[in-house]
Design a protein around this motif. Structure first.
Motif, PDB file in Angstrom:
ATOM      1  N   PRO A 135      28.967   6.602  -9.763  1.00  0.00           N
ATOM      2  CA  PRO A 135      29.357   5.678 -10.835  1.00  0.00           C
ATOM      3  C   PRO A 135      28.984   6.198 -12.230  1.00  0.00           C
ATOM      4  O   PRO A 135      28.097   5.660 -12.878  1.00  0.00           O
ATOM      5  N   LEU A 136      29.659   7.244 -12.668  1.00  0.00           N
ATOM      6  CA  LEU A 136      29.370   7.770 -14.005  1.00  0.00           C
ATOM      7  C   LEU A 136      30.387   7.176 -14.976  1.00  0.00           C
ATOM      8  O   LEU A 136      31.555   7.558 -14.976  1.00  0.00           O
ATOM      9  N   PRO A 137      29.968   6.241 -15.828  1.00  0.00           N
ATOM     10  CA  PRO A 137      30.930   5.549 -16.690  1.00  0.00           C
ATOM     11  C   PRO A 137      31.550   6.478 -17.728  1.00  0.00           C
ATOM     12  O   PRO A 137      30.921   7.427 -18.208  1.00  0.00           O
ATOM     13  N   ALA A 138      32.796   6.179 -18.075  1.00  0.00           N
ATOM     14  CA  ALA A 138      33.454   6.892 -19.167  1.00  0.00           C
ATOM     15  C   ALA A 138      32.730   6.591 -20.477  1.00  0.00           C
ATOM     16  O   ALA A 138      32.043   5.570 -20.597  1.00  0.00           O
ATOM     17  N   PRO A 139      32.856   7.467 -21.475  1.00  0.00           N
ATOM     18  CA  PRO A 139      32.218   7.206 -22.772  1.00  0.00           C
ATOM     19  C   PRO A 139      32.598   5.829 -23.312  1.00  0.00           C
ATOM     20  O   PRO A 139      33.765   5.435 -23.273  1.00  0.00           O
ATOM     21  N   GLY A 140      31.597   5.105 -23.771  1.00  0.00           N
ATOM     22  CA  GLY A 140      31.822   3.763 -24.281  1.00  0.00           C
ATOM     23  C   GLY A 140      31.555   2.673 -23.266  1.00  0.00           C
ATOM     24  O   GLY A 140      31.567   1.494 -23.617  1.00  0.00           O
ATOM     25  N   LEU A 141      31.292   3.074 -22.007  1.00  0.00           N
ATOM     26  CA  LEU A 141      31.006   2.100 -20.962  1.00  0.00           C
ATOM     27  C   LEU A 141      29.605   2.306 -20.409  1.00  0.00           C
ATOM     28  O   LEU A 141      29.011   3.373 -20.572  1.00  0.00           O
ATOM     29  N   THR A 142      29.094   1.280 -19.746  1.00  0.00           N
ATOM     30  CA  THR A 142      27.760   1.339 -19.143  1.00  0.00           C
ATOM     31  C   THR A 142      27.860   1.079 -17.637  1.00  0.00           C
ATOM     32  O   THR A 142      28.911   0.667 -17.132  1.00  0.00           O
ATOM     33  N   LEU A 143      26.747   1.302 -16.955  1.00  0.00           N
ATOM     34  CA  LEU A 143      26.704   1.002 -15.529  1.00  0.00           C
ATOM     35  C   LEU A 143      26.977  -0.478 -15.290  1.00  0.00           C
ATOM     36  O   LEU A 143      27.656  -0.841 -14.311  1.00  0.00           O
ATOM     37  N   GLU A 144      26.479  -1.328 -16.163  1.00  0.00           N
ATOM     38  CA  GLU A 144      26.705  -2.764 -16.001  1.00  0.00           C
ATOM     39  C   GLU A 144      28.195  -3.096 -16.060  1.00  0.00           C
ATOM     40  O   GLU A 144      28.674  -3.976 -15.326  1.00  0.00           O
ATOM     41  N   HIS A 145      28.921  -2.398 -16.927  1.00  0.00           N
ATOM     42  CA  HIS A 145      30.370  -2.602 -16.980  1.00  0.00           C
ATOM     43  C   HIS A 145      31.011  -2.208 -15.650  1.00  0.00           C
ATOM     44  O   HIS A 145      31.876  -2.924 -15.114  1.00  0.00           O
ATOM     45  N   LYS A 146      30.590  -1.073 -15.111  1.00  0.00           N
ATOM     46  CA  LYS A 146      31.150  -0.596 -13.841  1.00  0.00           C
ATOM     47  C   LYS A 146      30.820  -1.579 -12.708  1.00  0.00           C
ATOM     48  O   LYS A 146      31.665  -1.841 -11.840  1.00  0.00           O
TER      49      LYS A 146
END
Length: 435
Positions: free
Chosen positions: A135-146
């Motif tokens: 779960p490596l988020p795209a730039p601008g996102l966080t693990l919580e978003h994922k």
């Protein structure tokens, strides 16, 4: 005891042996060795082993046991699925909702393949479950978003292909990005498929293969199912910042992908067991999809036609199928798509005296519990009513695990160390003179 004096095998035991054969056919120790590169292909370069999925640790051990040269590597698997390896590091993380250890491991994987050259070979071991384990988020996102997106997708009723389309466009490692990071090294990906159709881009969301889908496709999935996602997620998709690696990208020129185990292979292994027991197997399909309870009703209807009219095939026989159904969660029970399917099918069978069934996830986990699935017998409805259970209420509450546990008919395997999707078997006994 004289073998001739042994009691006949029960229907439940036969169904379980078929399920076990399906799982055994996809064990990495069996599937990995024929596909390993030879020493000449490595030459003077290095062999770096990476991977993710429920089977990845067992795949890594199979590589070590069948490779005599030097190697190093890192793979990520589900909690409880690690196996000991000497040279390849095994990391455990969460599935199906990702966690921080998975994010750290994904970052380390990307770092491990930095600075390689064209003489090096990256052996990538991918199996089902890799989407949440990397779960490596795209730039601008966080693990919580994922995590929020994962929970919403799992409850939405979206197909696995649709869910993975969204995941690929919110990731910094999926959708071909991991292979691109390996460039200019060569990449050989060995896949154990857990998806209908065996499309490589849908297995762990395709970290090493090109992705022809777009951010607009991901947005269409979100809108189609009315999925509530964070504003930051919408911004990444609407801006196009989440675009994945597309076909024809020169960084993917040195990549090769091989499918080493599939749901079809597992069903064929189960069919061999059935035939050896005098039961004719019929494989209905390895990629059946749809709402689990609806698929259950349809297959129950086919089974009743076989039992009552000998059409489209005569009994005794077993109807085998695989694929990945979906569950639109409306209740608050404990369940998974296999027990949801089995409960719906069982209700539709109306206690038919000659029909038994088993459904289970070949990874040993149906839903979010360490229960693979369940077993249905002709007297399951009567036993449930005697316990005060209302099967239709259990189905409405998505409480398949609660239902089958109460009957003592849960199927528990423990970690199977592989994953070739769902297994469903409906066994129809031959008619008797009384019938």
């Amino acid at each position: 005891m004289n073998p001739c004096d042994q009691l006949p095998e029960t229907q439940q035991t036969l169904l379980r042996r078929m399920f076990d054969a399906a799982i055994a056919s996809a064990q990495p120790a069996l599937c990995i060795p024929p596909h390993l590169p030879n020493a000449q292909r490595i030459g003077t370069g290095r062999l770096i082993v990476i991977g993710a999925g429920k089977a990845s640790a067992a795949m890594a051990r199979a590589v070590e046991e069948n490779w005599s040269g030097p190697l190093t590597g890192l793979v990520v698997t589900r909690y409880g699925y690690a196996v000991p390896c000497e040279h390849i590091e095994i990391v455990e993380a969460a599935h199906p909702v990702p966690d921080a250890p998975g994010q750290v491991a994904a970052k380390r994987l990307l770092h491990l393949v930095q600075g390689l050259n064209s003489d090096d070979l990256v052996l990538c071991l991918i199996s089902g479950g890799g989407s949440s384990l990397l779960p490596l988020p795209a730039p601008g996102l966080t693990l919580e978003h994922k995590q929020a997106v994962s929970r919403a997708l799992l409850k939405s009723g979206a197909t696995i292909s649709e869910m993975n389309c969204v995941r690929r466009h919110l990731s910094a490692i999926k959708g071909g990005r991991l292979a691109a990071a390996c460039h200019p090294a060569r990449v050989l990906t060995l896949l154990i498929s857990d998806v209908p159709g065996d499309d490589p881009m849908d297995i762990a969301s395709g970290p090493t293969v090109a992705d022809p889908t777009t951010c607009d496709d991901a947005l269409a999935v979100i809108r189609r199912y009315g999925i509530d996602v964070p504003a930051e997620v919408m911004a990444v998709l609407q801006s196009g910042r989440g675009e994945s690696i597309k076909p024809g990208d020169p960084r993917l020129e040195g990549t090769e992908t091989r499918m080493i185990a599939t749901p079809q292979m597992a069903l064929e292994a189960a069919a061999v067991v059935a035939s050896a027991s005098g039961v004719t197997p019929y494989i209905l399909g390895d990629a059946l999809e749809g709402e689990a309870r609806d698929v259950g009703k349809v297959l129950a209807g086919i089974a009743l036609q076989v039992a009552g009219r000998g059409q489209p095939v005569p009994a005794p026989c077993v109807l085998l199928s695989g694929g990945e159904t979906t569950v639109t969660v409306r209740g608050n029970g404990r369940g998974g798509r296999n027990v949801e399917w089995l409960l719906a099918a069982g209700i539709a069978l109306h206690g038919h005296p000659r029909i038994h069934a088993l459904a289970g996830d070949t990874d040993g986990v149906d839903g979010q519990e360490e229960i693979a699935g369940g077993y249905w017998a002709p007297d399951s409805l009567e036993r449930a009513w005697a316990l005060g259970l209302r099967p239709k209420d259990s189905l409405a509450n998505n409480d398949g695990h609660g239902f089958f546990q109460a009957l003592g008919d849960s199927v528990v395997t423990g970690p199977t160390l592989t994953n070739v999707n769902d297994f469903r078997a409906i066994l129809i006994d031959a008619p008797t003179t009384e019938n």
